[in-house]
Design a protein around this motif. Structure first.
Motif, PDB file in Angstrom:
ATOM      1  N   MET A   1       0.831  -1.203   0.000  1.00  0.00           N
ATOM      2  CA  MET A   1       0.000   0.000   0.000  1.00  0.00           C
ATOM      3  C   MET A   1       0.869   1.257   0.000  1.00  0.00           C
ATOM      4  N   VAL A   2       1.922   1.290   0.824  1.00  0.00           N
ATOM      5  CA  VAL A   2       2.793   2.469   0.883  1.00  0.00           C
ATOM      6  C   VAL A   2       3.548   2.636  -0.431  1.00  0.00           C
ATOM      7  N   ASP A   3       4.079   1.552  -0.986  1.00  0.00           N
ATOM      8  CA  ASP A   3       4.746   1.638  -2.286  1.00  0.00           C
ATOM      9  C   ASP A   3       3.784   2.143  -3.354  1.00  0.00           C
ATOM     10  N   ASP A   4       2.560   1.621  -3.347  1.00  0.00           N
ATOM     11  CA  ASP A   4       1.573   2.057  -4.336  1.00  0.00           C
ATOM     12  C   ASP A   4       1.262   3.541  -4.174  1.00  0.00           C
ATOM     13  N   LEU A   5       1.126   3.992  -2.951  1.00  0.00           N
ATOM     14  CA  LEU A   5       0.840   5.405  -2.686  1.00  0.00           C
ATOM     15  C   LEU A   5       1.992   6.301  -3.129  1.00  0.00           C
ATOM     16  N   GLU A   6       3.214   5.923  -2.771  1.00  0.00           N
ATOM     17  CA  GLU A   6       4.370   6.777  -3.050  1.00  0.00           C
ATOM     18  C   GLU A   6       4.905   6.628  -4.470  1.00  0.00           C
ATOM     19  N   VAL A   7       4.812   5.431  -5.042  1.00  0.00           N
ATOM     20  CA  VAL A   7       5.478   5.160  -6.314  1.00  0.00           C
ATOM     21  C   VAL A   7       4.521   4.682  -7.400  1.00  0.00           C
ATOM     22  N   GLY A   8       3.415   4.059  -7.007  1.00  0.00           N
ATOM     23  CA  GLY A   8       2.470   3.558  -7.987  1.00  0.00           C
ATOM     24  C   GLY A   8       2.579   2.068  -8.235  1.00  0.00           C
ATOM     25  N   ARG A   9       3.551   1.419  -7.600  1.00  0.00           N
ATOM     26  CA  ARG A   9       3.726  -0.030  -7.739  1.00  0.00           C
ATOM     27  C   ARG A   9       4.665  -0.514  -6.639  1.00  0.00           C
ATOM     28  N   ARG A  10       4.719  -1.808  -6.425  1.00  0.00           N
ATOM     29  CA  ARG A  10       5.577  -2.395  -5.387  1.00  0.00           C
ATOM     30  C   ARG A  10       7.022  -2.368  -5.867  1.00  0.00           C
ATOM     31  N   VAL A  11       7.888  -1.607  -5.188  1.00  0.00           N
ATOM     32  CA  VAL A  11       9.278  -1.464  -5.631  1.00  0.00           C
ATOM     33  C   VAL A  11      10.314  -1.653  -4.530  1.00  0.00           C
ATOM     34  N   SER A  12       9.962  -1.423  -3.273  1.00  0.00           N
ATOM     35  CA  SER A  12      10.989  -1.498  -2.234  1.00  0.00           C
ATOM     36  C   SER A  12      11.201  -2.934  -1.782  1.00  0.00           C
ATOM     37  N   GLY A  13      12.347  -3.157  -1.206  1.00  0.00           N
ATOM     38  CA  GLY A  13      12.667  -4.481  -0.695  1.00  0.00           C
ATOM     39  C   GLY A  13      12.153  -4.650   0.723  1.00  0.00           C
ATOM     40  N   LYS A  14      12.780  -5.547   1.451  1.00  0.00           N
ATOM     41  CA  LYS A  14      12.384  -5.831   2.831  1.00  0.00           C
ATOM     42  C   LYS A  14      12.705  -4.668   3.766  1.00  0.00           C
ATOM     43  N   VAL A  15      13.672  -3.828   3.382  1.00  0.00           N
ATOM     44  CA  VAL A  15      14.072  -2.683   4.200  1.00  0.00           C
ATOM     45  C   VAL A  15      13.965  -1.425   3.358  1.00  0.00           C
ATOM     46  N   ARG A  16      13.365  -0.402   3.942  1.00  0.00           N
ATOM     47  CA  ARG A  16      13.284   0.921   3.311  1.00  0.00           C
ATOM     48  C   ARG A  16      13.476   1.912   4.437  1.00  0.00           C
ATOM     49  N   PHE A  17      14.326   2.893   4.228  1.00  0.00           N
ATOM     50  CA  PHE A  17      14.508   3.930   5.244  1.00  0.00           C
ATOM     51  C   PHE A  17      13.455   5.007   5.046  1.00  0.00           C
ATOM     52  N   ALA A  18      12.859   5.462   6.118  1.00  0.00           N
ATOM     53  CA  ALA A  18      11.951   6.603   6.103  1.00  0.00           C
ATOM     54  C   ALA A  18      12.565   7.658   7.017  1.00  0.00           C
ATOM     55  N   LEU A  19      12.862   8.813   6.463  1.00  0.00           N
ATOM     56  CA  LEU A  19      13.563   9.863   7.185  1.00  0.00           C
ATOM     57  C   LEU A  19      12.712  11.117   7.235  1.00  0.00           C
ATOM     58  N   GLN A  20      12.413  11.594   8.430  1.00  0.00           N
ATOM     59  CA  GLN A  20      11.646  12.837   8.575  1.00  0.00           C
ATOM     60  C   GLN A  20      12.572  14.019   8.323  1.00  0.00           C
ATOM     61  N   VAL A  21      12.155  14.886   7.406  1.00  0.00           N
ATOM     62  CA  VAL A  21      12.913  16.082   7.046  1.00  0.00           C
ATOM     63  C   VAL A  21      11.946  17.270   7.024  1.00  0.00           C
ATOM     64  N   PRO A  22      12.465  18.498   7.130  1.00  0.00           N
ATOM     65  CA  PRO A  22      11.577  19.659   7.114  1.00  0.00           C
ATOM     66  C   PRO A  22      10.829  19.842   5.790  1.00  0.00           C
ATOM     67  N   ASP A  23      11.472  19.501   4.654  1.00  0.00           N
ATOM     68  CA  ASP A  23      10.888  19.705   3.328  1.00  0.00           C
ATOM     69  C   ASP A  23      11.244  18.505   2.453  1.00  0.00           C
ATOM     70  N   ALA A  24      10.288  17.605   2.258  1.00  0.00           N
ATOM     71  CA  ALA A  24      10.544  16.375   1.509  1.00  0.00           C
ATOM     72  C   ALA A  24      10.976  16.651   0.072  1.00  0.00           C
ATOM     73  N   ASP A  25      10.347  17.624  -0.574  1.00  0.00           N
ATOM     74  CA  ASP A  25      10.702  17.936  -1.967  1.00  0.00           C
ATOM     75  C   ASP A  25      12.143  18.437  -2.071  1.00  0.00           C
ATOM     76  N   ALA A  26      12.527  19.363  -1.192  1.00  0.00           N
ATOM     77  CA  ALA A  26      13.878  19.922  -1.213  1.00  0.00           C
ATOM     78  C   ALA A  26      14.912  18.858  -0.856  1.00  0.00           C
ATOM     79  N   ALA A  27      14.591  18.006   0.118  1.00  0.00           N
ATOM     80  CA  ALA A  27      15.516  16.944   0.504  1.00  0.00           C
ATOM     81  C   ALA A  27      15.719  15.970  -0.648  1.00  0.00           C
ATOM     82  N   ALA A  28      14.649  15.602  -1.327  1.00  0.00           N
ATOM     83  CA  ALA A  28      14.763  14.692  -2.463  1.00  0.00           C
ATOM     84  C   ALA A  28      15.625  15.306  -3.561  1.00  0.00           C
ATOM     85  N   ALA A  29      15.411  16.581  -3.851  1.00  0.00           N
ATOM     86  CA  ALA A  29      16.212  17.259  -4.879  1.00  0.00           C
ATOM     87  C   ALA A  29      17.686  17.298  -4.484  1.00  0.00           C
ATOM     88  N   SER A  30      17.949  17.551  -3.219  1.00  0.00           N
ATOM     89  CA  SER A  30      19.330  17.581  -2.740  1.00  0.00           C
ATOM     90  C   SER A  30      19.995  16.218  -2.884  1.00  0.00           C
TER      91      SER A  30
END
Length: 137
Positions: free
Chosen positions: A66-95
């Protein structure tokens, strides 16, 4: 099952990477995780980075899908995925993309009000960068 409490003080994740320098550029330099210790020697390289408060989130396969589908549109992550809280997700991803990560999907607003962006580190580790929604901030 016994009711034993072991008094755990820290969750430490050890990530073995193929390209140590690329991982340092991504996690320490671009993401800004402060270096706590450098225990590198002739036997191998190791950095300990401070990732803030740690939690262990357990998913069953349905929730992971469900989370992969929401974030990516299909199942893509493995058994481990890091989730990191940042002030601005868009800016962090671009960085992180600027530091060698690969974009996996554009950022999305979640049903629970957070903003989530997904990238893959140079070693393939999936990273969800999330910013808390206005109600949680």
């Amino acid at each position: 099952m016994t009711d034993v409490h072991l008094d755990v003080h820290e969750l430490r994740i050890t990530l073995t990477v193929d390209d140590f320098d690329a991982a340092v550029r991504l996690y320490r330099d671009a993401l800004g995780l402060p270096e706590v210790a450098d225990w590198s020697s002739e036997q191998g390289r190791v950095l300990l980075l401070d990732a803030g408060r740690a939690t262990l989130e357990l998913f069953d396969e349905a929730q992971a899908a469900m989370v992969d589908d929401l974030e990516v549109g299909r199942r893509v992550s493995g058994k481990v995925r890091f989730a990191l809280q940042v002030p601005d997700a868009d800016a962090a991803a671009a960085s992180l993309v600027g530091a060698g990560a690969t974009p996996v999907a554009d950022a999305v607003d979640t049903p629970w009000g957070d903003r989530n962006a997904r990238v893959a580190a140079p070693d393939g580790m999936q990273l969800t960068l999330f910013s808390l929604g206005p109600e949680a901030s």
